[in-house]
Scaffold this active site. Sequence first.
Site, mmCIF file in Angstrom:
data_model
loop_
_atom_site.group_PDB
_atom_site.id
_atom_site.type_symbol
_atom_site.label_atom_id
_atom_site.label_comp_id
_atom_site.label_asym_id
_atom_site.label_seq_id
_atom_site.Cartn_x
_atom_site.Cartn_y
_atom_site.Cartn_z
ATOM 1 N N SER A 252 14.373 47.387 -53.177
ATOM 2 C CA SER A 252 14.563 48.641 -52.674
ATOM 3 C C SER A 252 14.845 48.803 -51.275
ATOM 4 O O SER A 252 15.649 49.688 -50.958
ATOM 5 C CB SER A 252 13.169 49.643 -53.190
ATOM 6 O OG SER A 252 12.199 49.259 -52.587
ATOM 7 N N GLU B 224 -1.086 46.896 -46.097
ATOM 8 C CA GLU B 224 -0.034 46.241 -45.631
ATOM 9 C C GLU B 224 -0.134 45.060 -45.061
ATOM 10 O O GLU B 224 -1.170 44.887 -44.385
ATOM 11 C CB GLU B 224 0.786 47.448 -44.800
ATOM 12 C CG GLU B 224 1.236 48.590 -45.517
ATOM 13 C CD GLU B 224 2.590 48.229 -46.503
ATOM 14 O OE1 GLU B 224 3.400 47.455 -46.025
ATOM 15 O OE2 GLU B 224 2.851 49.271 -47.375
ATOM 16 N N TYR C 297 -3.798 43.037 -55.111
ATOM 17 C CA TYR C 297 -2.830 43.896 -55.952
ATOM 18 C C TYR C 297 -3.057 43.698 -57.354
ATOM 19 O O TYR C 297 -2.251 44.479 -58.196
ATOM 20 C CB TYR C 297 -1.466 43.433 -55.356
ATOM 21 C CG TYR C 297 -0.886 44.348 -54.053
ATOM 22 C CD1 TYR C 297 0.183 45.259 -54.107
ATOM 23 C CD2 TYR C 297 -1.492 43.755 -52.991
ATOM 24 C CE1 TYR C 297 0.238 45.945 -52.834
ATOM 25 C CE2 TYR C 297 -1.182 44.441 -51.714
ATOM 26 C CZ TYR C 297 -0.232 45.260 -51.781
ATOM 27 O OH TYR C 297 0.327 46.209 -50.814
ATOM 28 N N TYR D 7 11.740 36.407 -62.779
ATOM 29 C CA TYR D 7 11.780 37.376 -62.066
ATOM 30 C C TYR D 7 11.744 36.931 -60.745
ATOM 31 O O TYR D 7 10.688 36.028 -60.293
ATOM 32 C CB TYR D 7 10.970 38.454 -62.265
ATOM 33 C CG TYR D 7 11.236 39.742 -61.327
ATOM 34 C CD1 TYR D 7 12.146 40.588 -61.746
ATOM 35 C CD2 TYR D 7 10.247 40.032 -60.583
ATOM 36 C CE1 TYR D 7 12.478 41.965 -60.800
ATOM 37 C CE2 TYR D 7 10.550 40.952 -59.339
ATOM 38 C CZ TYR D 7 11.642 41.850 -59.760
ATOM 39 O OH TYR D 7 11.584 43.058 -58.928
ATOM 40 N N ARG E 184 13.297 36.492 -47.640
ATOM 41 C CA ARG E 184 13.978 36.605 -48.923
ATOM 42 C C ARG E 184 15.409 36.888 -49.099
ATOM 43 O O ARG E 184 16.083 36.349 -50.131
ATOM 44 C CB ARG E 184 13.205 37.425 -49.783
ATOM 45 C CG ARG E 184 13.392 38.859 -49.292
ATOM 46 C CD ARG E 184 12.296 39.946 -49.977
ATOM 47 N NE ARG E 184 12.909 41.287 -49.891
ATOM 48 C CZ ARG E 184 12.146 42.372 -50.074
ATOM 49 N NH1 ARG E 184 11.181 42.316 -50.739
ATOM 50 N NH2 ARG E 184 12.681 43.587 -49.950
#
Length: 311
Positions: free
Chosen positions: A194, A136, A167, A241, A202
């Site tokens: 989500s 994180e 990642y 995307y 953002r």
Amino acid sequence: MMELRSSRVCQNLLITVALLICFSAIFYTYYQPNVNWNCINDPKISDKTEIVNNTETVTQTDPDTILLIWMWPFGAKFDLGICRSMYNIHGCRLTDNRDQFKSAHGVMFHHRDIREDDMPTLPRPPFQKWIWMNIEPPINSAPYSTLNNLFNLTATYRQDSDIMVPYGRISEKTGGSTTFKIPYKSKLVCWIVSRWNSNYKRSQYYENLKQHISIETYGRSFNRPVRNEDYSDLISSCKFYLSFENSISKDYITEKLYNPLKLGTVPVVLGPPRKNYEELIPGNAFIHVDDFSSPKELAEHLKLLDQNESL
Ligand SMILES: *[C@@H]1O[C@H](CO)[C@@H](O)[C@H](O)[C@H]1NC(C)=O
Ligand SMILES: *[C@@H]1O[C@H](CO)[C@@H](O)[C@H](O)[C@H]1NC(C)=O
């Protein structure tokens, strides 16, 4: 796990499992640095794992390297035989049995699951290294001051970690078809979210961008959850995307970038500066919001690209 993309917790679980698998192999090479390997970490499904088969460099007489997983990250267990089954690395032993503390070369602690009253109490063997693992960004990682000066190694997505666990990673494709067919596109710009937080940069960018271009939005935040089995087809059906990170931190470049990249969709990124992305992926593999003076200008560029195949 049904709605992977709409559940932040589930998502974290899977990412962590994939990261740990990768991490274990990295830790092993830390102790056995003559082993070359190459891990493509796919946080969603580990279908892209590649190994440079160089196991013959490990002699059978080497003692096993033991890595003790002190606590399962987010409580999610995985197969402890992965060193061999996934990476064909021998002599690497993962365990979650705390009785093996005295013989473990490494002990791994996952930041989110650390409890100060649940740390090892036995004296530390002189050869043993404690590894602090975290996936994180700083803003989501509460500090514990009592844990200062306890760890020997860090394992995080940051490039300055002792053991870097990104990642994702770009690597040269070996074998199979070398031509890439762009998937059929039925949508222009897509975004799956989500966790909505209006304070995130953002969210503000999106609110402005959508005034100028139509954006197909999905995920729990938009009451359009995406099932795990539909995720890949959905992303690949979009030309662009929005790979918008929730936290803007150095090197915090997540599966939000790597998934579309892998699925033949151009990521439009919001995160650390372009220069930081270019340390990890080619500069022409993505569009950065900072390349444009405003969301309106970005929207115009995307519309231009939509109309111009060669561009
Ligand atoms: C790795 O190399 C060894 C020795 O050359 C060979 O026996 C083994 O089949 C190889 N494994 C894979 C997965 O290619
Ligand atoms: C690991 O760090 C601890 C705390 O700083 C230190 O006492 C210990 O000697 C270190 N162990 C190794 C193997 O470097």
